[in-house]
Design a protein around this motif. Structure first.
Motif, short mmCIF file in Angstrom:
data_model
loop_
_atom_site.label_atom_id
_atom_site.label_comp_id
_atom_site.label_asym_id
_atom_site.label_seq_id
_atom_site.Cartn_x
_atom_site.Cartn_y
_atom_site.Cartn_z
N ILE A 71 60.74 24.94 42.55
CA ILE A 71 61.96 25.60 42.04
C ILE A 71 62.32 25.00 40.68
O ILE A 71 62.58 25.71 39.71
CB ILE A 71 63.14 25.44 43.03
N VAL A 75 62.16 27.06 37.07
CA VAL A 75 63.36 27.16 36.23
C VAL A 75 63.09 26.51 34.87
O VAL A 75 63.46 27.05 33.82
CB VAL A 75 64.58 26.52 36.93
N LEU A 79 63.28 28.18 30.87
CA LEU A 79 64.27 27.79 29.85
C LEU A 79 63.80 27.93 28.40
O LEU A 79 64.49 28.58 27.61
CB LEU A 79 64.77 26.37 30.12
N TRP A 86 66.81 33.82 22.49
CA TRP A 86 68.17 33.62 21.97
C TRP A 86 68.11 33.32 20.47
O TRP A 86 68.84 33.89 19.67
CB TRP A 86 68.80 32.46 22.73
N TRP A 94 73.52 27.59 15.09
CA TRP A 94 73.86 27.17 16.44
C TRP A 94 72.73 27.43 17.41
O TRP A 94 72.65 26.81 18.47
CB TRP A 94 75.15 27.85 16.90
N VAL A 97 70.84 24.37 18.03
CA VAL A 97 71.51 23.50 19.00
C VAL A 97 71.24 24.01 20.42
O VAL A 97 71.03 23.23 21.35
CB VAL A 97 73.02 23.40 18.71
N VAL A 98 71.23 25.34 20.56
CA VAL A 98 70.93 25.93 21.87
C VAL A 98 69.50 25.57 22.28
O VAL A 98 69.24 25.19 23.44
CB VAL A 98 71.12 27.47 21.84
N ALA A 101 69.56 22.04 23.46
CA ALA A 101 70.19 21.88 24.77
C ALA A 101 69.22 22.31 25.88
O ALA A 101 69.09 21.63 26.90
CB ALA A 101 71.48 22.71 24.84
N ARG B 15 78.80 29.77 21.02
CA ARG B 15 77.51 30.22 21.59
C ARG B 15 76.78 29.05 22.24
O ARG B 15 76.08 29.24 23.23
CB ARG B 15 76.65 30.83 20.50
N VAL B 16 76.94 27.88 21.67
CA VAL B 16 76.32 26.70 22.29
C VAL B 16 76.97 26.44 23.64
O VAL B 16 76.30 26.16 24.63
CB VAL B 16 76.46 25.47 21.37
N ILE B 18 78.36 28.61 25.57
CA ILE B 18 77.90 29.62 26.51
C ILE B 18 76.47 29.30 27.00
O ILE B 18 76.17 29.41 28.17
CB ILE B 18 77.96 31.02 25.87
N ALA B 19 75.63 28.84 26.07
CA ALA B 19 74.25 28.50 26.45
C ALA B 19 74.23 27.35 27.45
O ALA B 19 73.48 27.38 28.43
CB ALA B 19 73.44 28.13 25.21
N VAL B 20 75.07 26.34 27.21
CA VAL B 20 75.12 25.21 28.14
C VAL B 20 75.64 25.67 29.50
O VAL B 20 75.14 25.26 30.55
CB VAL B 20 75.98 24.06 27.56
N ILE B 23 72.77 27.34 31.26
CA ILE B 23 71.80 26.38 31.79
C ILE B 23 72.34 25.75 33.07
O ILE B 23 71.63 25.62 34.08
CB ILE B 23 71.48 25.29 30.74
N LEU B 26 72.17 28.12 35.92
CA LEU B 26 70.80 28.22 36.42
C LEU B 26 70.46 27.00 37.29
O LEU B 26 69.90 27.13 38.38
CB LEU B 26 69.86 28.30 35.23
N GLY B 30 69.68 27.23 41.29
CA GLY B 30 68.39 26.79 41.85
C GLY B 30 68.56 25.78 42.95
O GLY B 30 68.00 25.92 44.04
N ARG B 31 69.38 24.78 42.68
CA ARG B 31 69.58 23.72 43.66
C ARG B 31 70.24 24.24 44.93
O ARG B 31 69.80 23.92 46.03
CB ARG B 31 70.45 22.63 43.03
N PHE B 34 68.01 26.38 47.18
CA PHE B 34 67.10 25.53 47.95
C PHE B 34 67.83 24.86 49.11
O PHE B 34 67.36 24.88 50.24
CB PHE B 34 66.48 24.46 47.04
N TYR B 122 74.08 15.31 36.39
CA TYR B 122 73.95 16.25 35.27
C TYR B 122 74.56 15.64 34.01
O TYR B 122 75.09 16.34 33.15
CB TYR B 122 74.61 17.59 35.60
#
Lengths: 122, 156
Positions: A71, A75, A79, A86, A94, A97-98, A101, B15-16, B18-20, B23, B26, B30-31, B34, B122
């Motif tokens: 899993i 995943v 990514l 993106w 930015w 930066v994405v 991350a 946007r950063v 939102i991306a974080v 992630i 997700l 996933g965790r 499971f 995390y």
């Protein structure tokens, strides 16, 4: 899992993450260098997938949950491509930066995958 | 170009954020999938929280992307819920860890959620992210009437 390969992969991931984030903060938009670095991370993940499939046949068995391991791997494999899409759509700094991350998350997940593979409990 | 309502939140550094969020959504999904699929009976409360947090992160991600006042409110609600979740579960995992794992028989399995120990697994991102999210929402508050007009902050 091959331990040294995993640590090399995690280190490269962390370095690429830092590189992408610094490029973003330096007001660069995604370019061949940042996207190429992320592609390298994805390539290493594919190598990890191949290793994970072959390793059990070579006597290198996971002691932890194989399902949980995969899993994480699936995943992690998703990514970098998502982050690259993106970056191609959103041409601003930015996006670097994405990218950073996402790659950083991959680096952490790779270390976690090693923990799962080598888990001794249960 | 297609005519579309300009988002007031999915701009610049937002946007950063939102991306974080994506992630984290997700990772939590996933965790929890499971945990719920393979060992739910071991620690129902911990895994229900794990699943709930995953859903909330997904909703928060979407609410941050979608323009308009309604999703602005939804973003506030989900982000506030996250902050409450990470603080409460963080405290509980220190004060009363046995609440999450009722039987010592299962003490070895992975009972962590994104909120356990304030999100230590995390990198404390689950603790920091809602605070950054709230600051971002404050900055991008939609103006009265049309949410799209004039509310977008300048590129920073």
């Amino acid at each position: 899992m091959i331990e040294w390969f995993t640590w090399v992969q995690a280190a490269i991931g962390a370095a690429v993450a830092l590189f992408c984030i610094v490029m973003g903060l330096a007001r660069r938009i995604p370019n061949d260098y940042t996207l190429g670095a992320v592609a390298l991370v994805e390539l290493l993940l594919i190598a990890q997938l191949v290793v994970a499939i072959i390793a059990p046949f070579a006597g290198n068995r996971a002691s932890g949950s194989v399902l949980e391991f995969f899993i994480y791997l699936v995943v992690a494999l998703l990514l970098p491509p998502l982050a690259v899409v993106w970056a191609l759509v959103d041409r601003t700094r930015w996006s670097n930066v994405v990218l950073g991350a996402a790659v950083f998350a991959v680096a952490v997940m790779v270390v976690r995958m090693l923990q799962i593979w080598t888990a001794t409990a249960s | 170009m297609m005519v579309q309502k300009q988002s007031t939140r999915a701009v610049g550094i937002g946007r950063v954020l939102i991306a974080v969020y994506a992630i984290l959504a997700l990772a939590a999904t996933g965790r929890s999938v499971f945990q719920i699929a393979t060992q739910f009976e071991q620690a129902p409360l911990a895994y229900s929280l794990s699943g709930l947090s995953a859903v909330v992160y997904i909703v928060a991600t979407i609410a941050l992307i979608v323009p308009g006042r309604k999703s602005y409110g939804l973003a506030w609600a989900t982000i506030t819920f996250e902050l409450a979740g990470v603080v409460l579960v963080g405290l509980m995992s220190i004060i009363a860890p046995e609440v999450f794992v009722p039987s010592a028989k299962y003490a070895h399995s992975d009972h962590s959620t994104v909120w356990t120990y304030f999100g230590i697994g995390y990198g404390f991102v689950p603790l920091v992210l809602p605070i950054l999210g709230m600051l971002w929402l404050r900055r991008t508050r939609p103006s009265r009437g049309d949410a799209a007009v004039g509310a977008a902050p300048r590129e920073v």
